[in-house]
Write an enzyme that holds these catalytic residues in place. Structure first.
Site, PDB file in Angstrom:
ATOM      1  N   ALA A  29       1.122  -1.168  -0.262  1.00 48.54           N
ATOM      2  CA  ALA A  29       0.136   0.031   0.279  1.00 48.54           C
ATOM      3  C   ALA A  29       0.985   0.884  -0.296  1.00 48.54           C
ATOM      4  O   ALA A  29       0.917   1.828   1.002  1.00 48.54           O
ATOM      5  CB  ALA A  29      -1.146  -0.107   1.357  1.00 48.54           C
ATOM      6  N   HIS A  31       2.744   4.524  -0.285  1.00 50.86           N
ATOM      7  CA  HIS A  31       2.626   5.987  -0.487  1.00 50.86           C
ATOM      8  C   HIS A  31       4.317   7.118  -0.492  1.00 50.86           C
ATOM      9  O   HIS A  31       4.781   6.699  -0.936  1.00 50.86           O
ATOM     10  CB  HIS A  31       1.816   6.621   0.801  1.00 50.86           C
ATOM     11  CG  HIS A  31       2.480   6.106   2.286  1.00 50.86           C
ATOM     12  ND1 HIS A  31       3.488   6.479   2.251  1.00 50.86           N
ATOM     13  CD2 HIS A  31       1.822   5.376   3.325  1.00 50.86           C
ATOM     14  CE1 HIS A  31       4.032   6.378   3.537  1.00 50.86           C
ATOM     15  NE2 HIS A  31       2.662   5.260   4.147  1.00 50.86           N
ATOM     16  N   HIS A  34       6.958   5.789   1.180  1.00 48.51           N
ATOM     17  CA  HIS A  34       7.571   4.675   0.825  1.00 48.51           C
ATOM     18  C   HIS A  34       8.254   5.225  -0.315  1.00 48.51           C
ATOM     19  O   HIS A  34       9.906   4.530  -0.213  1.00 48.51           O
ATOM     20  CB  HIS A  34       6.808   3.699   0.438  1.00 48.51           C
ATOM     21  CG  HIS A  34       5.568   3.074   1.862  1.00 48.51           C
ATOM     22  ND1 HIS A  34       4.552   3.141   1.076  1.00 48.51           N
ATOM     23  CD2 HIS A  34       6.087   2.179   2.779  1.00 48.51           C
ATOM     24  CE1 HIS A  34       4.151   2.124   2.922  1.00 48.51           C
ATOM     25  NE2 HIS A  34       4.833   2.332   3.345  1.00 48.51           N
ATOM     26  N   GLY A 144      11.500   3.652   8.198  1.00 43.82           N
ATOM     27  CA  GLY A 144      11.402   5.350   7.974  1.00 43.82           C
ATOM     28  C   GLY A 144      11.099   5.866   9.783  1.00 43.82           C
ATOM     29  O   GLY A 144      10.664   5.075  10.869  1.00 43.82           O
ATOM     30  N   GLN A 145      11.808   7.524   9.950  1.00 43.21           N
ATOM     31  CA  GLN A 145      11.412   8.047  10.968  1.00 43.21           C
ATOM     32  C   GLN A 145       9.552   7.838  11.914  1.00 43.21           C
ATOM     33  O   GLN A 145       9.934   7.541  13.422  1.00 43.21           O
ATOM     34  CB  GLN A 145      11.776   8.984  11.450  1.00 43.21           C
ATOM     35  CG  GLN A 145      11.841   9.606  12.425  1.00 43.21           C
ATOM     36  CD  GLN A 145      13.023   9.073  14.109  1.00 43.21           C
ATOM     37  OE1 GLN A 145      13.608   8.670  14.071  1.00 43.21           O
ATOM     38  NE2 GLN A 145      11.938   9.036  15.021  1.00 43.21           N
ATOM     39  N   ASP A 147       8.368   5.222  12.449  1.00 42.24           N
ATOM     40  CA  ASP A 147       8.207   3.909  13.051  1.00 42.24           C
ATOM     41  C   ASP A 147       9.163   4.285  14.317  1.00 42.24           C
ATOM     42  O   ASP A 147      10.192   3.090  13.828  1.00 42.24           O
ATOM     43  CB  ASP A 147       8.174   3.291  12.544  1.00 42.24           C
ATOM     44  CG  ASP A 147       6.382   2.907  11.890  1.00 42.24           C
ATOM     45  OD1 ASP A 147       5.539   2.350  11.790  1.00 42.24           O
ATOM     46  OD2 ASP A 147       6.942   3.127  10.385  1.00 42.24           O
ATOM     47  N   SER A 182       0.392   7.443   6.249  1.00 43.57           N
ATOM     48  CA  SER A 182       0.041   6.098   6.298  1.00 43.57           C
ATOM     49  C   SER A 182      -0.555   4.780   5.802  1.00 43.57           C
ATOM     50  O   SER A 182      -1.548   5.607   4.790  1.00 43.57           O
ATOM     51  CB  SER A 182      -0.550   6.146   8.024  1.00 43.57           C
ATOM     52  OG  SER A 182      -0.790   4.416   8.580  1.00 43.57           O
ATOM     53  N   SER A 183       0.050   4.019   5.005  1.00 51.45           N
ATOM     54  CA  SER A 183      -1.432   2.685   4.875  1.00 51.45           C
ATOM     55  C   SER A 183      -2.393   3.100   5.016  1.00 51.45           C
ATOM     56  O   SER A 183      -3.809   2.743   4.017  1.00 51.45           O
ATOM     57  CB  SER A 183      -0.484   0.903   4.566  1.00 51.45           C
ATOM     58  OG  SER A 183       0.995   2.002   3.860  1.00 51.45           O
TER      59      SER A 183
HETATM   60  P1  AMP Z   1       4.709   0.345   6.441  1.00 52.97           P
HETATM   61  O1  AMP Z   1       4.475  -0.300   4.808  1.00 52.97           O
HETATM   62  O2  AMP Z   1       3.835   0.566   7.246  1.00 52.97           O
HETATM   63  O3  AMP Z   1       5.441  -1.001   7.429  1.00 52.97           O
HETATM   64  O4  AMP Z   1       6.813   1.090   6.556  1.00 52.97           O
HETATM   65  C1  AMP Z   1       7.461   0.664   5.536  1.00 52.97           C
HETATM   66  C2  AMP Z   1       8.239   2.305   5.939  1.00 52.97           C
HETATM   67  O5  AMP Z   1       7.780   2.928   5.351  1.00 52.97           O
HETATM   68  C3  AMP Z   1       8.725   1.737   7.551  1.00 52.97           C
HETATM   69  O6  AMP Z   1       9.449   1.718   7.177  1.00 52.97           O
HETATM   70  C4  AMP Z   1       8.021   2.796   7.887  1.00 52.97           C
HETATM   71  O7  AMP Z   1       8.650   3.761   8.966  1.00 52.97           O
HETATM   72  C5  AMP Z   1       7.939   4.073   6.155  1.00 52.97           C
HETATM   73  N1  AMP Z   1       6.966   5.156   6.317  1.00 52.97           N
HETATM   74  C6  AMP Z   1       5.724   4.875   6.413  1.00 52.97           C
HETATM   75  N2  AMP Z   1       4.831   5.985   6.809  1.00 52.97           N
HETATM   76  C7  AMP Z   1       5.938   6.540   6.366  1.00 52.97           C
HETATM   77  C8  AMP Z   1       5.692   8.257   6.271  1.00 52.97           C
HETATM   78  N3  AMP Z   1       4.632   8.531   7.232  1.00 52.97           N
HETATM   79  N4  AMP Z   1       7.030   8.790   5.749  1.00 52.97           N
HETATM   80  C9  AMP Z   1       8.055   8.152   6.261  1.00 52.97           C
HETATM   81  N5  AMP Z   1       8.665   7.214   6.555  1.00 52.97           N
HETATM   82  C10 AMP Z   1       7.065   6.201   6.766  1.00 52.97           C
END
Ligand code: AMP
Length: 275
Positions: A29, A31, A34, A144-145, A147, A182-183
């Site tokens: 998902a 965005h 990512h 990403g910061q 998380d 956020s997804s």
């Molecule tokens: P996820 O797909 O939500 O598990 O996130 C995958 C990676 O993308 C993780 O390292 C997250 O911290 C990072 N990430 C998610 N949202 C953001 C954002 N808004 N800005 C920067 N990095 C992000």
């Protein structure tokens, strides 16, 4: 060029070229957040591998594993546009053998803050990240910061277990009004989205203060004003490396972390402050 889609270790070995490899682990998902990680990876390595895997191990009972957005074709398009060489998208059955026994424990650091609300979450996250590192064998990996506790725990895992991967942290990408991408944002109705803005507003209110207790109080005030539509899970000021709450007087960097639920959607956000 289209990215190569790898489903398992054999595919990954076949797809491997010469030169350095950067891994961007995601749950799909994809965005703009990512995409910023992919660009950070791109600027640091010859080849970029994006993994897309909704990791069942890091979801607790009653959490949103089954309804987590899965948008593989659109994700592939994003990876194509960003020039990603390999998309690693394993099936859960291939990642987790039914007989598996051994997994990682995140320790005390994984039981506080986000870990207190989501027991077992960080154990599952570290287990899949280490597996991804072993499968892809990257030189570096970008997280990403957004998380922040996840990033801190991955740095800790790499240090404690001597994992030969460089960890790169990338800043949080936000909407113009402050909402962190956020997804899960796609689940927010326009009214929910208004409520969700309290999270980033609380971070800004906290950041305007200069003493830890006042930082927390200012952030809490904003979050409480958004109740009951926003159900607050926590607002804390913690050491960026350990996620232990900071005590006054404090000098150095600290993470102001907030989390709450808007309807059935759970959102987290944070800001790094200096004292
Ligand atoms: P996820 O797909 O939500 O598990 O996130 C995958 C990676 O993308 C993780 O390292 C997250 O911290 C990072 N990430 C998610 N949202 C953001 C954002 N808004 N800005 C920067 N990095 C992000």
């Amino acid at each position: 060029m289209d990215p190569i889609v790898a489903r398992n270790r054999t595919d990954l070995i076949k797809a491997r070229g010469d030169g350095s490899v950067a891994l961007v682990p995601t749950m799909g998902a994809l965005h703009e957040g990512h995409r910023s990680l992919i660009r950070a990876a791109r600027s640091r390595a010859d080849h970029v591998v994006v993994s897309i895997f909704v990791n069942p191990l890091q979801f607790g009972p009653g959490e949103d594993f089954s309804r987590y957005p899965r948008t593989f074709e659109a994700d592939l398009e994003v990876c194509r546009a960003e020039g990603v060489e390999v998309v690693f998208a394993p099936a859960a059955e291939d990642m987790y053998h039914p007989d598996r026994q051994v997994s990682l424990r995140s320790g005390e650091m994984g039981r506080v803050v986000e870990g207190a609300v989501r027991p077992g979450h960080f154990d599952g996250m570290l287990t899949v990240v280490l597996k991804l590192f072993n499968l892809v064998q990257p030189d570096l990996a970008v997280f990403g910061q957004k998380d922040a506790q996840q990033l801190a725990l991955i740095r800790r895992m790499v240090a404690d277990l001597d994992v030969p991967v460089e960890i790169v942290g990338a800043p949080t990408v936000r909407e113009p009004d402050g909402l962190a991408l956020s997804s899960r944002n796609r689940y927010l109705s326009p009214a929910d989205r208004e409520v969700a803005l309290a999270l980033s507003r609380a971070l800004r209110a906290g950041a305007a203060e200069s003493v830890p207790s006042r930082v927390i109080a200012a952030a809490r005030e904003v979050l409480e004003a958004a109740a009951p539509e926003l159900a607050l899970d926590y607002v804390v000021l913690v050491d960026p490396a350990t996620f232990a709450e900071v005590a006054e007087p404090y000098t150095g960097e600290a993470v102001l972390a907030v989390a709450g639920r808007v309807g059935t959607t759970r959102l987290i956000d944070n800001a790094v402050l200096s004292f």
